[in-house]
Design an enzyme around this catalytic site. Sequence first.
Site, PDB file in Angstrom:
ATOM      1  N   ASP A  17       0.830  -1.210   0.000  1.00  0.00           N
ATOM      2  CA  ASP A  17       0.000   0.000   0.000  1.00  0.00           C
ATOM      3  C   ASP A  17       0.863   1.259   0.000  1.00  0.00           C
ATOM      4  OD1 ASP A  17      -2.442   1.350   0.011  1.00  0.00           O
ATOM      5  OD2 ASP A  17      -2.515   1.445   2.196  1.00  0.00           O
ATOM      6  N   HIS A  34       2.148   3.370  -9.095  1.00  0.00           N
ATOM      7  CA  HIS A  34       1.958   1.935  -9.338  1.00  0.00           C
ATOM      8  C   HIS A  34       3.121   1.376 -10.165  1.00  0.00           C
ATOM      9  CE1 HIS A  34      -1.872   2.224  -7.435  1.00  0.00           C
ATOM     10  NE2 HIS A  34      -2.443   2.928  -8.384  1.00  0.00           N
ATOM     11  N   LEU A 128      11.438 -19.577  -5.583  1.00  0.00           N
ATOM     12  CA  LEU A 128      10.494 -18.748  -4.813  1.00  0.00           C
ATOM     13  C   LEU A 128       9.127 -18.849  -5.463  1.00  0.00           C
ATOM     14  CD1 LEU A 128      10.204 -16.309  -2.618  1.00  0.00           C
ATOM     15  CD2 LEU A 128      10.212 -14.862  -4.641  1.00  0.00           C
TER      16      LEU A 128
HETATM   17  C1  IPE Z   1      -5.329  -2.682  -0.132  1.00  0.00           C
HETATM   18  O1  IPE Z   1      -5.052  -1.333  -0.272  1.00  0.00           O
HETATM   19  C2  IPE Z   1      -5.346  -3.362  -1.460  1.00  0.00           C
HETATM   20  C3  IPE Z   1      -4.059  -3.482  -2.146  1.00  0.00           C
HETATM   21  C4  IPE Z   1      -2.892  -3.127  -1.680  1.00  0.00           C
HETATM   22  C5  IPE Z   1      -4.125  -4.092  -3.441  1.00  0.00           C
HETATM   23  P1  IPE Z   1      -6.209  -0.244  -0.368  1.00  0.00           P
HETATM   24  O2  IPE Z   1      -5.539   1.079  -0.532  1.00  0.00           O
HETATM   25  O3  IPE Z   1      -7.191  -0.619  -1.408  1.00  0.00           O
HETATM   26  O4  IPE Z   1      -6.899  -0.360   1.054  1.00  0.00           O
HETATM   27  P2  IPE Z   1      -7.803   0.675   1.852  1.00  0.00           P
HETATM   28  O5  IPE Z   1      -8.833   1.185   0.899  1.00  0.00           O
HETATM   29  O6  IPE Z   1      -6.897   1.788   2.312  1.00  0.00           O
HETATM   30  O7  IPE Z   1      -8.342  -0.098   3.009  1.00  0.00           O
HETATM   31  C1  IPE Z   2      -1.755   0.186  -3.317  1.00  0.00           C
HETATM   32  O1  IPE Z   2      -1.474   1.534  -3.347  1.00  0.00           O
HETATM   33  C2  IPE Z   2      -1.967  -0.391  -4.695  1.00  0.00           C
HETATM   34  C3  IPE Z   2      -3.376  -0.689  -5.009  1.00  0.00           C
HETATM   35  C4  IPE Z   2      -4.373  -0.644  -4.165  1.00  0.00           C
HETATM   36  C5  IPE Z   2      -3.654  -1.088  -6.377  1.00  0.00           C
HETATM   37  P1  IPE Z   2      -2.632   2.612  -3.307  1.00  0.00           P
HETATM   38  O2  IPE Z   2      -2.998   2.960  -4.712  1.00  0.00           O
HETATM   39  O3  IPE Z   2      -3.742   2.195  -2.436  1.00  0.00           O
HETATM   40  O4  IPE Z   2      -1.876   3.849  -2.655  1.00  0.00           O
HETATM   41  P2  IPE Z   2      -2.476   4.885  -1.617  1.00  0.00           P
HETATM   42  O5  IPE Z   2      -2.942   4.116  -0.431  1.00  0.00           O
HETATM   43  O6  IPE Z   2      -3.584   5.606  -2.333  1.00  0.00           O
HETATM   44  O7  IPE Z   2      -1.318   5.768  -1.318  1.00  0.00           O
HETATM   45 MG    MG Z   3      -4.130   2.438  -0.455  1.00  0.00          MG
END
Ligand code: IPE
Ligand code: IPE
Ligand code: MG
Length: 240
Positions: A17, A34, A128
């Site tokens: 995240d 990303h 892995l």
């Molecule tokens: C969790 O992150 C999902 C992934 C890392 C793929 P999110 O950014 O979607 O989670 P929330 O919305 O903060 O709970």
């Molecule tokens: C996690 O990073 C990746 C996905 C959920 C696809 P985020 O896109 O949720 O990044 P933040 O939390 O908005 O910074």
């Molecule tokens: Mg996120």
Amino acid sequence: MSVPPQGGPRHIAIVMDGNGRWATRRFLPRLEGHRQGVDTLRRCARACAQRGVAVLTVFAFSCENWGRPAEEVSGLMELLVQALAREVPQLQRDGVRLYFVGEREGLSPKVCAGLAQAQAATAENSRLVLNVCFNYGGRWDIAQAAAALAARGEPITEASLHGALGLAHVSDPDLLIRTGGEMRISNFLLWQAAYSELFFSDRLWPDFDEPALDEALAAFRGRERRFGKTSEQLLSAHSC
Ligand code: IPE
Ligand code: IPE
Ligand code: MG
């Protein structure tokens, strides 16, 4: 007194995240975060293999992530297809077996084909196992497992459910890391994380480097995994 587990974790799971915030802080489009996240995953997988980790399971796209702006969702789909085309030859050389876990329904034929090809191409590798949870939700996983057992007329027990889940091919994660500072599971491995050690890092995923991984591993080694027992029981088992 704490009894550190023998060695490091065999299976690490990560909620990757923080990509969006990483990009926004740099006045870049979220998709750039990303893209950086893919580079971080490549380095992290290599570092895990070097440290003797056998299985790495990452959360790449949740069932709930469909609710994001359409441009971000389509960008993530495209990024996955491009990343697979680019990374698979190196994964082959590194002995990484790719495994995709998640609902295929709802994914485009192009994405489904990319997942299937990458999984088949790396099927013989064994250094892995890299499980990529894509269009995944812990609740979806439990529900689909129960539905599969019911359709086959099999009894629903802990063991049979475990065997019908998306990660039936690996042991449960020993260590579950979430980057990005949030302290929640966000519908990740609800069943499999029952006894995982949790580690929350404030680092945004693109900044999660080898020292950050080592910090999580050191924290894991300092934990006492009791699985419901007492410290005294663990100590006497260790001294036998
Ligand atoms: C969790 O992150 C999902 C992934 C890392 C793929 P999110 O950014 O979607 O989670 P929330 O919305 O903060 O709970
Ligand atoms: C996690 O990073 C990746 C996905 C959920 C696809 P985020 O896109 O949720 O990044 P933040 O939390 O908005 O910074
Ligand atoms: Mg996120």
